[in-house]
Design an enzyme around this catalytic site. Structure first.
Site, PDB file in Angstrom:
ATOM      1  N   GLU A  40     -82.040 -52.620-133.389  1.00 14.14           N
ATOM      2  CA  GLU A  40     -82.570 -53.925-133.754  1.00 14.14           C
ATOM      3  C   GLU A  40     -83.407 -54.459-132.587  1.00 14.14           C
ATOM      4  O   GLU A  40     -83.159 -54.124-131.425  1.00 14.14           O
ATOM      5  CB  GLU A  40     -81.386 -54.853-134.019  1.00 14.14           C
ATOM      6  CG  GLU A  40     -81.707 -56.296-134.321  1.00 14.14           C
ATOM      7  CD  GLU A  40     -80.459 -57.156-134.371  1.00 14.14           C
ATOM      8  OE1 GLU A  40     -80.505 -58.191-135.064  1.00 14.14           O
ATOM      9  OE2 GLU A  40     -79.434 -56.825-133.733  1.00 14.14           O
ATOM     10  N   LYS A 111     -82.542 -58.299-142.585  1.00 17.60           N
ATOM     11  CA  LYS A 111     -81.146 -58.593-142.254  1.00 17.60           C
ATOM     12  C   LYS A 111     -80.598 -59.729-143.116  1.00 17.60           C
ATOM     13  O   LYS A 111     -81.185 -60.808-143.191  1.00 17.60           O
ATOM     14  CB  LYS A 111     -81.059 -58.963-140.774  1.00 17.60           C
ATOM     15  CG  LYS A 111     -79.653 -59.190-140.245  1.00 17.60           C
ATOM     16  CD  LYS A 111     -79.728 -59.492-138.753  1.00 17.60           C
ATOM     17  CE  LYS A 111     -78.359 -59.667-138.127  1.00 17.60           C
ATOM     18  NZ  LYS A 111     -78.489 -59.988-136.680  1.00 17.60           N
ATOM     19  N   CYS A 147     -76.856 -55.090-137.226  1.00 18.97           N
ATOM     20  CA  CYS A 147     -75.998 -55.819-136.290  1.00 18.97           C
ATOM     21  C   CYS A 147     -74.860 -56.593-136.971  1.00 18.97           C
ATOM     22  O   CYS A 147     -73.886 -56.004-137.411  1.00 18.97           O
ATOM     23  CB  CYS A 147     -76.866 -56.734-135.421  1.00 18.97           C
ATOM     24  SG  CYS A 147     -76.102 -57.144-133.824  1.00 18.97           S
TER      25      CYS A 147
END
Length: 269
Positions: A40, A111, A147
């Protein structure tokens, strides 16, 4: 299938980060990988402004990654920032995007779960995505996650139900007491509760390179790993930058799902 995870430490400069990506992509290809995962925030490290560098998927930064993937005949997955939607209620936010590009592959994932935790508010600058994304390489289906997503099993299950036998998690994990342990634990848990391989690729720990942390921005702790569908850590790194390789056999997923049919046995409440 041979895959590689590139645990790097990015900075503010986009060109420098592209050069870093190119260096590790070439090393991955030389090592026989068909796919390489970058973390990321590969485009620019957290703790720097994002709105001024966000660009569409057909912009110059993504374009260079795409050219490199084509040149090397290698699938590249890397974190970047794209402009938010016109309907963004927060206004002036970007999308935290994973680009996946290479032979037969052209997709992206925004995300979904934003890191509003441990004193950091990602939603102040980032607009959440809404949809799971999978893609195929050589008959193997991969799911994408970023993440903080790793704390939410439903996304990984959704990827698996869409055919994923490998879940990729690209991260820039926040440092702090117990945080590296949580990253490792969650990587193994998501593998077991979806019977998929998990490729957990994070930014390296800046402290290992003498870079002092500033503020609460999540800039990485390292400990990238490849985890089997049975939760076994097959390959792993420590906090320092590095490149690891692993050979994935989809037959292991089939075996795991016969022995541990959690997807078939699940109940929706």
């Amino acid at each position: 299938m041979r895959v590689a995870l590139a645990q790097v430490i990015t900075g503010r400069d986009l060109a420098d980060n592209l050069r870093l990506l190119e260096e590790y992509a070439r090393r991955a290809k030389e090592g026989g990988a068909e796919l390489v995962v970058f973390p990321e925030a590969m485009m620019r490290a957290f703790g720097n402004s994002l709105l001024d560098i966000a660009e569409p998927l057909d912009g110059p930064w993504a374009g260079r990654v795409r050219e490199l993937a084509e040149e090397l005949q290698l699938v590249i997955v890397a974190g970047m920032f794209t402009p938010g939607s016109a309907s963004d209620s927060g206004g002036g936010r970007v999308r935290n995007t994973l680009l996946a590009t290479g032979p037969g592959v052209e997709t992206s994932y925004d995300k979904i779960h934003l890191f509003d935790a441990f004193g950091f508010a990602e939603s102040d600058t980032v607009e959440a995505g809404t949809d799971p994304v999978t893609f195929d390489v050589g008959g193997v289906t991969f799911g994408l996650a970023t993440c903080y997503d790793i704390r939410f099993p439903a996304l990984f299950t959704a990827n698996a139900l869409r055919g994923a036998v490998v879940n990729i998690v690209a991260a820039s994990w926040g440092a702090g007491p117990g945080k590296a342990d949580q990253w490792q634990l969650l990587s193994r848990a998501r593998a077991v509760d979806t019977t998929t391989f998990v490729l957990a690729c994070g930014q390296g720990d800046p402290a290992t390179q003498g870079i002092e942390a500033k503020g609460t921005a999540p800039t990485g702790v390292g400990y990238s790993a490849v985890v089997s569908p049975f939760g076994q850590v097959l390959e792993a790194l420590d906090g320092e930058p590095g490149l690891l390789f692993a050979d994935l056999d989809p037959a292991v997923v089939e075996e795991a799902r016969q022995k541990l049919p959690v997807l078939a046995n699940r109940r929706d409440f």
